[in-house]
Design an enzyme around this catalytic site. Structure first.
Site, mmCIF file in Angstrom:
data_model
loop_
_atom_site.group_PDB
_atom_site.id
_atom_site.type_symbol
_atom_site.label_atom_id
_atom_site.label_comp_id
_atom_site.label_asym_id
_atom_site.label_seq_id
_atom_site.Cartn_x
_atom_site.Cartn_y
_atom_site.Cartn_z
ATOM 1 N N LYS A 181 11.849 17.123 0.484
ATOM 2 C CA LYS A 181 11.629 15.888 1.239
ATOM 3 C C LYS A 181 12.891 15.614 2.058
ATOM 4 O O LYS A 181 14.008 15.581 1.521
ATOM 5 C CB LYS A 181 11.375 14.761 0.241
ATOM 6 C CG LYS A 181 10.534 13.645 0.783
ATOM 7 C CD LYS A 181 10.221 12.693 -0.357
ATOM 8 C CE LYS A 181 9.311 11.586 0.081
ATOM 9 N NZ LYS A 181 9.209 10.561 -0.956
HETATM 10 C C1 E4P Z 1 6.869 8.161 -0.365
HETATM 11 O O1 E4P Z 1 6.959 9.346 -0.502
HETATM 12 C C2 E4P Z 1 7.810 7.164 -0.939
HETATM 13 O O2 E4P Z 1 8.270 7.649 -2.175
HETATM 14 C C3 E4P Z 1 7.153 5.839 -1.228
HETATM 15 O O3 E4P Z 1 5.801 5.825 -0.869
HETATM 16 C C4 E4P Z 1 7.934 4.655 -0.800
HETATM 17 O O4 E4P Z 1 7.214 3.510 -1.124
HETATM 18 P P1 E4P Z 1 7.854 2.053 -1.274
HETATM 19 O O5 E4P Z 1 7.873 1.439 0.092
HETATM 20 O O6 E4P Z 1 6.916 1.338 -2.190
HETATM 21 O O7 E4P Z 1 9.233 2.237 -1.852
#
Ligand code: E4P
Length: 214
Positions: free
Chosen positions: A83
């Site tokens: 990522k």
């Molecule tokens: C995506 O890969 C992220 O880990 C996640 O969806 C972030 O979400 P949040 O805005 O609830 O932290």
């Protein structure tokens, strides 16, 4: 639509995986920090539970650092998806990793053109964050619809992961938009299975079943 679980909590992952619904997992540094455990140990354990793409995020901010981290992460398990934050350096790293056949997930996408650039650099996945946009009074799902259209126009194989999901309506909107993947917290997965009329209906059926002569 594929469903990924957006958590690093292995107990939650095991429970959801037992339902047979989980196609992958996404983590981020904040989610891993919550576990209080070493990063690589958590990623390896998740890979041993779920057979699908497992996103693990780099923390370097320069392309060479991200690439080196990504190569190391990819050695943990073939399902690890690196990522990478959506920055100019992140795009360089995405290009380099994708040339080496390493799967990538470009994250922190808040407008469709960022997603288009990630696809152009060979990203396997791109993650638009819809809840965080809704939080600042922008319509997160309209970004997803535009991004899907752009990727379809040029037939990019990059898959869109609808991320930062807060509630079941986001999941329904993602499915209606034709998103490839939605990544959801365990709480939202549970909410998807529930309806008060299901509970009421089941209680009535079970009560009436007792009246059936044996
Ligand atoms: C995506 O890969 C992220 O880990 C996640 O969806 C972030 O979400 P949040 O805005 O609830 O932290």
């Amino acid at each position: 639509m594929k469903i990924f679980l957006d958590t690093a909590d292995v107990t939650e992952i095991r429970e959801a995986n037992d339902m047979g619904l989980i196609d992958g997992v996404t983590t981020n540094p904040s989610l891993i920090a919550k576990t209080g455990r070493p990063f690589r140990e958590v990623v390896a354990e998740i890979c041993s539970i779920v057979n699908g793409p497992i996103s693990a995020e780099t923390t370097a901010t320069d392309a060479r650092g991200m690439q080196a981290e990504g190569e190391e992460l990819a050695r943990i398990h073939p399902n690890v998806t690196v990522k990478i934050p959506m920055t100019p350096e992140g795009l360089k790293a995405t290009r380099a990793l994708s040339k080496k056949g390493i799967k990538t997930n470009v994250t922190l996408v808040f407008q469709p053109l960022q997603g288009l650039l990630a696809a152009k650099c060979g990203a396997t996945f791109v993650s638009p964050f819809i809840g965080r946009l809704d939080d600042v009074s922008a319509e997160g799902m309209s970004m997803v619809r535009d991004l899907l259209r752009m990727l379809q126009n040029y037939r990019y194989p990059t898959e869109v992961i609808v991320a930062s999901v807060r509630h079941p309506i986001h999941v329904a909107q993602a499915a209606l938009a034709g998103a490839h993947v939605v990544t959801i917290p365990g709480k939202v997965l549970k909410q998807l299975t529930q309806h008060p009329l299901t509970d009421i209906g089941l209680a009535k059926f079970l009560e009436d079943a007792k009246k059936i002569p044996r």
